[in-house]
Structures are given as C-alpha cells and as structure tokens.
Design a protein around this motif. Sequence first.
Motif, mmCIF file in Angstrom:
data_model
loop_
_atom_site.group_PDB
_atom_site.id
_atom_site.type_symbol
_atom_site.label_atom_id
_atom_site.label_comp_id
_atom_site.label_asym_id
_atom_site.label_seq_id
_atom_site.Cartn_x
_atom_site.Cartn_y
_atom_site.Cartn_z
ATOM 1 N N MET B 1 -3.034 2.760 -0.671
ATOM 2 C CA MET B 1 -2.722 1.906 0.475
ATOM 3 C C MET B 1 -3.987 1.138 0.888
ATOM 4 O O MET B 1 -5.068 1.701 0.867
ATOM 5 N N THR B 2 -3.833 -0.111 1.241
ATOM 6 C CA THR B 2 -5.013 -0.844 1.708
ATOM 7 C C THR B 2 -5.092 -0.738 3.229
ATOM 8 O O THR B 2 -4.106 -0.471 3.895
ATOM 9 N N ALA B 3 -6.287 -0.957 3.707
ATOM 10 C CA ALA B 3 -6.509 -0.830 5.153
ATOM 11 C C ALA B 3 -5.689 -1.884 5.892
ATOM 12 O O ALA B 3 -5.475 -2.993 5.397
ATOM 13 N N ASP B 4 -5.238 -1.513 7.061
ATOM 14 C CA ASP B 4 -4.465 -2.434 7.892
ATOM 15 C C ASP B 4 -5.419 -3.486 8.456
ATOM 16 O O ASP B 4 -6.341 -3.156 9.200
ATOM 17 N N PRO B 5 -5.221 -4.766 8.097
ATOM 18 C CA PRO B 5 -6.189 -5.783 8.556
ATOM 19 C C PRO B 5 -6.230 -5.910 10.078
ATOM 20 O O PRO B 5 -7.205 -6.393 10.638
ATOM 21 N N ALA B 8 -9.282 -4.330 11.583
ATOM 22 C CA ALA B 8 -10.605 -4.736 11.097
ATOM 23 C C ALA B 8 -11.582 -5.067 12.221
ATOM 24 O O ALA B 8 -12.780 -4.833 12.097
ATOM 25 N N ASP B 304 -8.538 8.707 5.715
ATOM 26 C CA ASP B 304 -9.153 7.423 5.397
ATOM 27 C C ASP B 304 -8.676 6.382 6.419
ATOM 28 O O ASP B 304 -7.940 6.707 7.352
ATOM 29 N N GLU B 305 -9.089 5.135 6.219
ATOM 30 C CA GLU B 305 -8.806 4.110 7.227
ATOM 31 C C GLU B 305 -7.309 3.858 7.386
ATOM 32 O O GLU B 305 -6.846 3.408 8.443
ATOM 33 N N THR B 306 -6.540 4.156 6.344
ATOM 34 C CA THR B 306 -5.090 3.932 6.420
ATOM 35 C C THR B 306 -4.370 5.099 7.073
ATOM 36 O O THR B 306 -3.161 5.026 7.300
ATOM 37 N N LYS B 308 -4.458 8.235 5.619
ATOM 38 C CA LYS B 308 -4.177 9.265 4.593
ATOM 39 C C LYS B 308 -5.154 10.423 4.778
ATOM 40 O O LYS B 308 -6.367 10.239 4.859
ATOM 41 N N THR B 342 -18.240 2.845 5.774
ATOM 42 C CA THR B 342 -16.848 3.252 5.546
ATOM 43 C C THR B 342 -16.180 3.610 6.866
ATOM 44 O O THR B 342 -16.780 4.303 7.693
#
Lengths: 381, 381
Positions: B1-5, B8, B304-306, B308, B342
């Motif tokens: 999964m990519t980080a939710d922009p 940011a 993590d940032e998402t 997880k 991070t």
Amino acid sequence: MTADPRLADLTTPSLILDEQKMMRNIVRLADHAEALGVSLRPHLKTAKSVDVARRLLSEGVGPATVSTLAEAEAFFAAGVCDILYAVGIAPQKLPQVLSLRSAGCDLSIILDNAAQAEAVVKASQEASKPIPVLIEIDSDGHRGGLRPDDPLLINIGRILHEGGAALRGVMTHAGESYTVAGKEAHAKFAEIERAAAVDAASTLRGANLPCPVVSVGSTPTAHAARDLSGVTELRAGVYVFFDLVMAGIGVCHQEDIALSVMTTVIGHQDKRGWVMVDAGWMAMSRDKGTVDQALDQGYGVVCDETGKIFPDLILSAANQEHGIITRRSGSMTPMPDLPVGTRLRILPNHACATAAQHSHFNVIPADTASALMTWPRFGGW
Amino acid sequence: MTADPRLADLTTPSLILDEQKMMRNIVRLADHAEALGVSLRPHLKTAKSVDVARRLLSEGVGPATVSTLAEAEAFFAAGVCDILYAVGIAPQKLPQVLSLRSAGCDLSIILDNAAQAEAVVKASQEASKPIPVLIEIDSDGHRGGLRPDDPLLINIGRILHEGGAALRGVMTHAGESYTVAGKEAHAKFAEIERAAAVDAASTLRGANLPCPVVSVGSTPTAHAARDLSGVTELRAGVYVFFDLVMAGIGVCHQEDIALSVMTTVIGHQDKRGWVMVDAGWMAMSRDKGTVDQALDQGYGVVCDETGKIFPDLILSAANQEHGIITRRSGSMTPMPDLPVGTRLRILPNHACATAAQHSHFNVIPADTASALMTWPRFGGW
C-alpha cells in the motif's frame, strides 16, 4: 493555617502554581550557574507559558531551550529570540526552522547522524542561510547522541561545516542522572556530562572544526555540578516547579514543589480505607515516576487546602476523573477526617506531565494582597 | 500500500483518526444494544469532540455520558440535551448543574453517600428544581458506589426522594472487567453488573422509591453482554476508537483501532537496536495500560505510514518528545529498514489518554476522494 480565600472559587481539579516557591527555585539555579561561570539556558518545555518565561529568562529574551517547534513559535512571538530546539531534527521540519530564522529568531537545532546533517546542509544551501547546529553527544547511554570518541562526530562536523550549515557546537543531557539519588551521585553525572561534551568539543576543534558552544545539563546535574570548566552553558527545566521525582532523589524538598492540583473529596469507601476525589489521571497525568524510587508516591502526595503536606497520604490509584487517596502502606498515622466537599492539593510526580494536562496555571501571587492570576499554557506541535 | 497523500503535510507527532474504522466500531455496539433491547448512552469522555458526538449519538442529541461538567457544557452547546455526568458529584458543582438544567439540558448526576444526597436536596429545594440523580452501585469493588445490599441505599433513596430531588435510578460500571480477557470472562462481568444494578433497583422499588433507570456498562461488558433483563440502558466509551488495552483482552482486533499517532524517525542507536522517533509520552501519554496484560505493548505498537502493523515493533520507551522503537523482546523478525525521515504510526494503549494529549483529530475520511478533516477536541474542567 486557614485556606487561602483566593482559591475558594476555583473549580476542581485545578492546577495551582505558587509564585513564591517558583521564584525561589528560579533564583537558586540562576545563582548556582553564575557561581559556576556558565550561562543558563532554561528549558521551557515544563512551563509552556509566556508568563513563566518572562520571570525565568534574562530580560525575557533568552537564551532558552524548547522541546517542540510549537514552543519555539509561541516563545518567539513573545519576544524570546535565542532558542535551542533540543530534539533531534526531523528533515521535514527544516522549512519551519528556516521560516522562524528568517523572521529573526536565532533558532538552533540538534542532530546526531549524517542523514540529518545532509538534510540540514541541503536546506541551508537552498535557502542560502546557514542553519546553526549542535551535535548531540551521548554521555550516559540514555537516549540519542554520538559517543565523544565516535569517528562519525568529525564526519558529521565536516558535512555541516563544509556544506554551509553553521556548526555551533555540542550538547549533551545525562538523563540517567534521574535514576540515582543524592548530591554526590548527581555531581558524578555532572562530571560525566562535562567530560563527554568537552571531549567532543576538543575532538571537533582538533579537526579544525568550530565549536563555540559546549552545552550540558539536566535538573539533577545542574544543581550538583561543582566545576564546569570547558562548558559554556547549562540547561535545565523542571527545577522551575520541581516535583516528587526530584524530591525523591534529593534535588529539592517536597516543600519546594511549586505546582499542585486542587481536588475535592466526593466520597469514601471506608472498609477499604479509600477517600475518593475528583482528580484522576486526567488532572495528574499517568506519570508514576516515583514507582521505582525508594518511596513510591503513587500518583502524588496529598496536602490540605493550604498546601500543608500529609506525609502518609498518597493518591494511590487514578481513573480518568477519579482518584483514590489512601494511607501509605505501613503507615501508623490514622486517616484524617476528610468529609465530602473537603478540598485538598496533590503534589505531582512529574511537573512536565501534570502541567501538560491543564490549559492554565492558577497562580497564587507572592504578594498575599494580590488576586489570583491566570497564566495560560499551550501544547501541541 | 502506498502512503495516503492526504497525510503528507501533517507535522509530527499528529493524532490520526480513521473515520471508516470508527464508524464500524460505532455500528457494532449500536447493533448489539439494539439486539439486547436496551438504549445506548455512549460515553463522550474519550472523544471530547462535537464532530465525533454527531456521528455517535442518536440524531446528535443524546443520550450521552460525560466525565466532566466542561464536557456537559460543550456538548449541550452543540445540541446534546440528555446527559449523565458519571462522576460522583462534588457539592460545590451543584450551582453549575442547576445552571445547565435551567438552560434546558436534562443533566443527571450520580452519588453514593448521604452527604452528597443532602447537598443535592438542599440545592434542589433552594432552586425549587429537582435535580435528577442516579445512585452509584458498586458491582465489583472497583471504585465508588454502594453494594446493592447496603442499607444506606434505601436511606439515600429516601433522602433524595422525600427531600425534593428526582431519584431517577441506579447505575454501575464494572471497571474490573478490564482486568480479564475473553468474551466468556466479560460476559460474566456483564452479568455481575446487571445483577447488581437490578438488585439495587428492586431494593429501591421494594421501599416504594422510584427507579425508572437501570444503567450499566463498560466497553468489555457492553460487547459481551448476552441478556440485560431489567436493565434500561448501556454505557460505553472507548469502543468508538478502541485501543491496545481492549485488543489485549479480546474486545477488538488491533486492526479495529481507529486512532494512531503519526511520527517521524529522527535517528538510530544501532548497537542498542533503537530507532528514535519524535513521538514521546507527550504525544502518546504516559499510559502503560498493557504492562500487566499477556503482551506488554510498551507505549504502543508500530505501524507503517499506511497503518500496516509491524507485529514485533513497539514503542518501548518514551521521554517527553522522544520515543524509542525496538523489536519486541524475543522477536525473531529483523528490524526493518527505517531511515531518518520515515513516517510511522503508533497504536495507543489507551485511547482516552492518548487523545487527551492532542488538540484535534486529523481525520482520514471514509471516502478516499475527500480531503483530510480536522476535528477539534477540548479538555479541561
């Protein structure tokens, strides 16, 4: 002593600050720093109050230490212009650092690794403005920092100095000094701090790198230090108010603690020996900092409304808005009569944590003829 | 999964609320209460947010529970008009109770002793306005309240009823249910709560005293209750967000926890296996609620940032603005690569305590196309 009528209208729980005690604590360390021949850079993270800062800082402008950029913003807006942000910099925070500096705040930062140094260099170059940096030194294995003999120290110094940041010096904090008791033990930690910082400064200077600032400190070491040769400045924060953790390791007496939480008795569970009050952990914080000390104070030591200590009564348990007062385990003193409605004051384990639960200080002025003052506090990041 | 922009631009530390998870938690207990045939009176002390209250309460108006009169004031101002203040009343607070009631808020209070009852009677008489009261019942020895067979129960009921207060019923809270794990154990505590409250109600009714309301609840018992015969309403609060304490006793899964604290890696102490982050106890609170559970989560579980979860990474130590992430003791999983900069998220031990450290929620809307929302929180008394 009769209750101070100025406290009568306060709701409970409320945070009380005794200005007279605070001023005594402030003067005590200021005098000691002067005798040691170092500058004092008080840490404002405990107070988070412009009114306290005005009474604490030289001419209200600094030097000062902060733990968040929100503190830097708030204190700079109030005229404090020489500020050290003493938490390792996150690269994402550099634009805010630059913005404060552009506005005229002499804000310096700390770091202990090459990735941070490279980010600072990049930001300094892009802005054509050298960001001043202290390299964090690890004097006692407590937290972050480089050991004074770590070869990375010179590498990082070079990255900063040659890359266009402003290498301003080194700093250390002996957090482990909190785990020992007594002036002798704290004096040893003061020397550990001094030696580590001075060694690191020598290493940098030996590599032809600048190191004008050699900064050390913690409340226990600052009060116990006997010789700070080679050190330029001393940092400490919690001493402004003091707390049971500091009393427990002999840095102050319980009577020096300037902060307390006023509470009201709301019930009893007589069979269990409990007095129920309306100050729980929301008012005191969850800090149990004395639990590993010689005397566990639970969530705080109980005083009457005038501040007179009941040495054997502690807030032994806390829910969100409920506290349970009991006699200390093994106490021979009977439980005093504390009917519903009685107002008490609780001394905190940890002034930073307890103050953070409150939006303002209710200040008892040193002058008994003056009215209670309200000093706002802030939080956030 | 990519980080939710959408995350940011957040500074760190920041409090993140996942609206989708929150709404699932809200619906889960609402459905269970409906199936049990009782009214749900959510506790707003965890949220302290008008935006959360609007999504949580029937038509936004209540019934609701609060832990401070400041909450009662704020939620009443936002339209909530049926409020139980569920901390034993301090007599000094009765004028504020009367003032809220005069303004149109159906505010009820609790008490467990004759001194409080007499103060309520006096205030009700002086204002010619009966203040509604629930008598607090002690179902499990956790905190305050009268045992259902305590002769004082009828005495206090009579003081209130005959003196001109409004005896509205009884309430209990099985705080000890937090100390046991699993649905069976919680169901037993739910029955302990039910039996104590229903017994107390019978006793009052047997003495010709009114007892329309029979109120029980805690997050573990509310979810585990199978039969609430004789109970009229259920209370619970932390379930809206859930936390590691609730996951540790099996009331929810870690994946249900709707709150987390975003933080940034600021350094490493590789020899000690430490990753340093900018979330300390100021961002997480000092709550170590899982320390006595089967799995001690330190100051929180790392994601993590998402969002997880790294099941083996915990925030094992915290200073004011520093956190130290380590692998869980005994972990066979290597430390992941977490360079400086991070961004991570930490799940809290105790949602009430962690949320209280923040001025607002940064809300990830259920709808992925929507922008991040900011929901203010309040505190104080």
